[in-house]
Design a protein around this motif. Structure first.
Motif, PDB file in Angstrom:
ATOM      1  N   PRO A  17       0.836  -1.201   0.000  1.00  0.00           N
ATOM      2  CA  PRO A  17       0.000   0.000   0.000  1.00  0.00           C
ATOM      3  C   PRO A  17       0.871   1.250   0.000  1.00  0.00           C
ATOM      4  N   LEU A  18       0.512   2.221  -0.815  1.00  0.00           N
ATOM      5  CA  LEU A  18       1.323   3.422  -1.005  1.00  0.00           C
ATOM      6  C   LEU A  18       0.606   4.640  -0.429  1.00  0.00           C
ATOM      7  N   LEU A  19       1.312   5.405   0.380  1.00  0.00           N
ATOM      8  CA  LEU A  19       0.842   6.716   0.809  1.00  0.00           C
ATOM      9  C   LEU A  19       1.562   7.753  -0.044  1.00  0.00           C
ATOM     10  N   LEU A  20       0.800   8.467  -0.860  1.00  0.00           N
ATOM     11  CA  LEU A  20       1.360   9.502  -1.723  1.00  0.00           C
ATOM     12  C   LEU A  20       1.135  10.857  -1.088  1.00  0.00           C
ATOM     13  N   LEU A  21       2.215  11.583  -0.855  1.00  0.00           N
ATOM     14  CA  LEU A  21       2.152  12.951  -0.344  1.00  0.00           C
ATOM     15  C   LEU A  21       2.387  13.898  -1.519  1.00  0.00           C
ATOM     16  N   LEU A  44     -12.321   7.264  -6.456  1.00  0.00           N
ATOM     17  CA  LEU A  44     -10.990   6.822  -6.046  1.00  0.00           C
ATOM     18  C   LEU A  44     -11.077   5.580  -5.167  1.00  0.00           C
ATOM     19  N   LEU A  45     -12.042   5.566  -4.251  1.00  0.00           N
ATOM     20  CA  LEU A  45     -12.205   4.380  -3.394  1.00  0.00           C
ATOM     21  C   LEU A  45     -12.499   3.146  -4.242  1.00  0.00           C
ATOM     22  N   GLY A  46     -13.224   3.351  -5.330  1.00  0.00           N
ATOM     23  CA  GLY A  46     -13.493   2.235  -6.227  1.00  0.00           C
ATOM     24  C   GLY A  46     -12.238   1.692  -6.882  1.00  0.00           C
ATOM     25  N   GLN A  47     -11.168   2.498  -6.896  1.00  0.00           N
ATOM     26  CA  GLN A  47      -9.871   2.065  -7.423  1.00  0.00           C
ATOM     27  C   GLN A  47      -8.914   1.675  -6.288  1.00  0.00           C
ATOM     28  N   GLY A  48      -9.460   1.608  -5.066  1.00  0.00           N
ATOM     29  CA  GLY A  48      -8.653   1.188  -3.932  1.00  0.00           C
ATOM     30  C   GLY A  48      -7.805   2.286  -3.330  1.00  0.00           C
ATOM     31  N   LEU A  50      -7.659   5.905  -1.123  1.00  0.00           N
ATOM     32  CA  LEU A  50      -8.323   6.794  -0.182  1.00  0.00           C
ATOM     33  C   LEU A  50      -7.766   8.207  -0.308  1.00  0.00           C
ATOM     34  N   PHE A  51      -8.645   9.183  -0.527  1.00  0.00           N
ATOM     35  CA  PHE A  51      -8.247  10.589  -0.390  1.00  0.00           C
ATOM     36  C   PHE A  51      -8.599  10.979   1.040  1.00  0.00           C
ATOM     37  N   ILE A  98      -3.877   9.108  -0.475  1.00  0.00           N
ATOM     38  CA  ILE A  98      -3.313  10.366  -0.960  1.00  0.00           C
ATOM     39  C   ILE A  98      -3.533  11.455   0.079  1.00  0.00           C
ATOM     40  N   ILE A  99      -2.489  12.236   0.343  1.00  0.00           N
ATOM     41  CA  ILE A  99      -2.569  13.459   1.144  1.00  0.00           C
ATOM     42  C   ILE A  99      -1.960  14.572   0.300  1.00  0.00           C
TER      43      ILE A  99
END
Length: 331
Positions: A17-21, A44-48, A50-51, A98-99
């Motif tokens: 799982p990736l957290l993108l900043l 986005l949730l449908g693509q897995g 989370l915003f 994503i943040i």
């Protein structure tokens, strides 16, 4: 590590799982991108992906409160969501996240400040990536200075340019605006605990930040009308706000009339930088900028043309001399 210029999309390439900043910079379409992500968070949730909800101030789409907490900013409010709450939300989701906050720019040259977020125990199973859009420094300076008149900047343009030349950044209250991108890249390379992706705002794939973001991440996102978010600051408004802040007094009718005359002389064209300032900025940042080209940034950057209209440069309009004319005195 820095990602190669031609790499697989971030979320496709992630092994965990990736957290993108997403860290801006300011004036690179960040607000429009945040609003697009917020408007399509269910897709986005449908693509897995989370915003993240935690950290968004009232009436804002980005997670600015998380940046403010990290930088100990006066605007931070725990009711808008904390780093702990964001980390728990991401962990509960279990997938990519994503943040986005342009105020991450303030400490990009001090990546250790990210640690409470990037090294949070709840995120131990996540990969971390940082996405930064860089804009040609002279164009960035011109656009940023006019925008900051809304935030109460009262420092002469020539002094701001001098600070940028000396320090490689400009500080205003809690903010730090970055201009020495080569130094920034070196510090991120040494200190950021994850992948760093640098993108060129002057060469966006698809012509917009959203299109380029889709390309970099591999996400499916609909087009978003960002025209209302990309309206340049009107020079007349910038001049009025600058001198109201600088003089710390209500502007008189005579002063407002002088400002209106200056704005009329400018027309719809924002003031440019003088030839002398452009030459100094090019000498300061040009050689170092070439080191960024291996990351696909700055390859086609050209120094903007100098302002040729007498007295219409950024340095002349936002100055002590113009202040004196407004006050009815000679400099």
């Amino acid at each position: 590590m820095f990602g190669p210029r031609r790499a697989a999309p971030l979320f496709t390439a992630a092994r965990r799982p990736l957290l993108l900043l997403h860290a801006g910079l300011h004036k690179t379409g960040t607000t429009a991108l945040q609003e697009a992500l917020a408007a399509q968070q269910q897709a986005l949730l449908g693509q897995g992906v989370l915003f993240v909800r935690a950290g968004r101030p009232v009436s804002a789409a980005g997670q600015h409160n998380l940046a403010w907490q990290l930088m100990r900013d006066r605007r931070y409010h725990s009711a808008w969501g904390t780093i702990d709450e964001a980390a728990r939300e991401i962990a509960a989701h279990g997938g990519h996240a994503i943040i986005s906050a342009e105020d991450f720019e303030t400490f990009l040259d001090r990546p250790e400040i990210f640690a409470p977020l990037t090294r949070h125990p709840a995120l131990a199973g996540h990969e971390i990536a940082l996405l930064v859009y860089l804009r040609e420094p002279c164009a960035y300076l011109r656009s940023l200075y006019l925008e900051l008149t809304q935030a109460g900047i009262a420092e002469e343009a020539r002094l701001v340019i001098s600070q940028i030349l000396a320090a490689g950044h400009f500080d205003l209250r809690e903010w730090r605006f970055q201009f020495d991108y080569a130094r920034l890249a070196a510090r991120l390379r040494r200190g950021f605990p994850g992948r760093v992706v640098l993108r060129d705002y002057q060469a966006l794939i698809g012509g917009s930040s959203l299109s380029d973001f889709r390309h970099v991440t591999g996400l499916r996102l609909d087009e978003f009308d960002d025209k209302r978010l990309n309206i340049a600051r009107a020079p007349g408004d910038a001049l009025r706000d600058f001198y109201a802040a600088r003089l710390a007094l209500p502007l008189t009718e005579a002063q407002l009339a002088q400002i209106a005359a200056l704005a009329a002389a400018l027309g719809e064209q924002a003031p440019g930088l003088s030839a002398a300032s452009l030459a100094r900025l090019a000498a300061r940042f040009g050689p170092a900028r070439r080191s960024l080209r291996r990351f696909g940034v700055g390859r086609d950057w050209a120094v903007p043309k100098a302002e040729t209209r007498p007295g219409m440069t950024l340095e002349a309009l936002f100055s002590f001399e113009t202040q004196c004319r407004l006050m009815g005195a000679e400099a």
